[in-house]
Design a protein around this motif. Sequence first.
Motif, PDB file in Angstrom:
ATOM      1  N   SER A   1      -8.115  -4.658   4.534  1.00  0.00           N
ATOM      2  CA  SER A   1      -7.328  -4.232   3.340  1.00  0.00           C
ATOM      3  C   SER A   1      -6.282  -5.210   3.056  1.00  0.00           C
ATOM      4  CB  SER A   1      -6.582  -2.823   3.834  1.00  0.00           C
ATOM      5  OG  SER A   1      -5.548  -3.251   4.534  1.00  0.00           O
TER       6      SER A   1
ATOM      7  N   ASP B   1      -3.354  -2.935  -5.636  1.00  0.00           N
ATOM      8  CA  ASP B   1      -2.808  -3.157  -4.689  1.00  0.00           C
ATOM      9  C   ASP B   1      -3.509  -4.691  -4.107  1.00  0.00           C
ATOM     10  OD1 ASP B   1      -1.983  -3.114  -1.945  1.00  0.00           O
ATOM     11  OD2 ASP B   1      -3.000  -1.174  -1.710  1.00  0.00           O
TER      12      ASP B   1
ATOM     13  N   THR C   1       0.938  -1.095   0.088  1.00  0.00           N
ATOM     14  CA  THR C   1      -0.004  -0.013   0.128  1.00  0.00           C
ATOM     15  C   THR C   1       0.757   1.317   0.049  1.00  0.00           C
ATOM     16  OG1 THR C   1      -1.931  -1.126   1.042  1.00  0.00           O
ATOM     17  CG2 THR C   1      -1.861   0.997   1.193  1.00  0.00           C
TER      18      THR C   1
END
Length: 394
Positions: A232, A265, A107
């Motif tokens: 994430s 990502d 990230t």
Amino acid sequence: SRDKQQGSEIARSNEILSEKGSVRVAIRVRPLSSLERSNCGKTCVTVQPPDTVVLGKDKSFTFDFVFGPEKSQSDIYEQVVSPLVDGIFKGYHACLFAYGQTGAGKTYTMGTTWCKGSINTSHGMIPRVINDIFVRAKAEMDSYDISIRVSFIEIYNEDIHDLLKFYNPSSENGNVLFDGSQKIGIREDEFGNVYVTGIHEEPVQSYEEAMSCIETGSLHRATAAHDMNQQSSRSHAIFTIIFTKTEKGQEGLKEKVTSQFQLVDLAGSERAKRTNASGARLKEGISINVSLLALMEVISVLGDQQKKGSHVPYRRSKLTRILTNSLGGNSRTAMIACISPSDDSFQETLNTLKYAHRARNIENRPVINHDPAFREIAELRKQVQELKQKLMDK
Ligand code: ADP
Ligand code: MG
């Protein structure tokens, strides 16, 4: 059927325009974190410039680029990413993806989360690409009209979420407009280009406008999750820039190219392990990431000379379908494999280096994506020239 014939002609001339290229692979080693340092973390990674990385004493791998912990975001941009932006301006698709275990720096490298202000040392690749595109577009302003749209999606548990679906910069309650109920799908056109449909594409006029999309998108990503970190590390974020460049000039005689840049990502690669997905991991409620596994399969089929010509399982996941053009397709592609230097991560780092090494063997065929109408005009122009010549010869 005329369309079809035209389609195959375009496909053929695209073929002629194509240039050979394989996937460029870079390794980026992040610095030891303060936590790792305070735990007296030892380093197990050595970088041997320009292109070799050694894990432990003797596990040596060679890549297209290797960046040690002292390398900056701008070093990486200049060497790995800037050539992809060159391609975008010529009409080639591009794709950049960051691979690696959670915490390895994906990230940070991509710049998928919002980062304040104009480009400084901490900005990752996405803001740099956007900035570069606008700088270069300005330089070509006299000869070309350039327009840019962006989209931002996330794949989580094989569902596609539109991170910009509420985006409306002019609405009163900040950036939020409660719409976006369209059905999201994946479609393939007659040239084999794969698109995500039903998502918002925001036209942007400046770096700031594009950054505001990243801000909204990353906020939406965070608030939708119970646990931001977990979300994430398990989801794939795909930021896409759609670039259209039209030659200024008489109507109908314009050259037009449209290209797209996918910046990905990826979810943490530790999620893709087949073996460890039982026992403790299952108890934690962590399932295998279907998309990441499929990506491995696709990479391994494309990267294995002995499997040349065999079926590539793009359809096995949302991620691999969306990246079809970028993996073995008509795109210039680069992968940044992020690794931690810490001894604790030895095994994960070894896995990452092995996969990254396989990806190096993938061959893409980048082609220029001209507007079909432009090709027809070019053909007609040629015919007119030939006829004129014939008349002159008489
Ligand atoms: P990932 O997305 O792979 O899980 P992150 O990008 O979130 O990992 O990085 C984990 C932590 O390490 C973050 O705090 C990030 O700021 C830091 N970090 C990662 N790479 C670097 C780097 N090259 N230089 C400085 N800090 C970094
Ligand atoms: Mg991350």
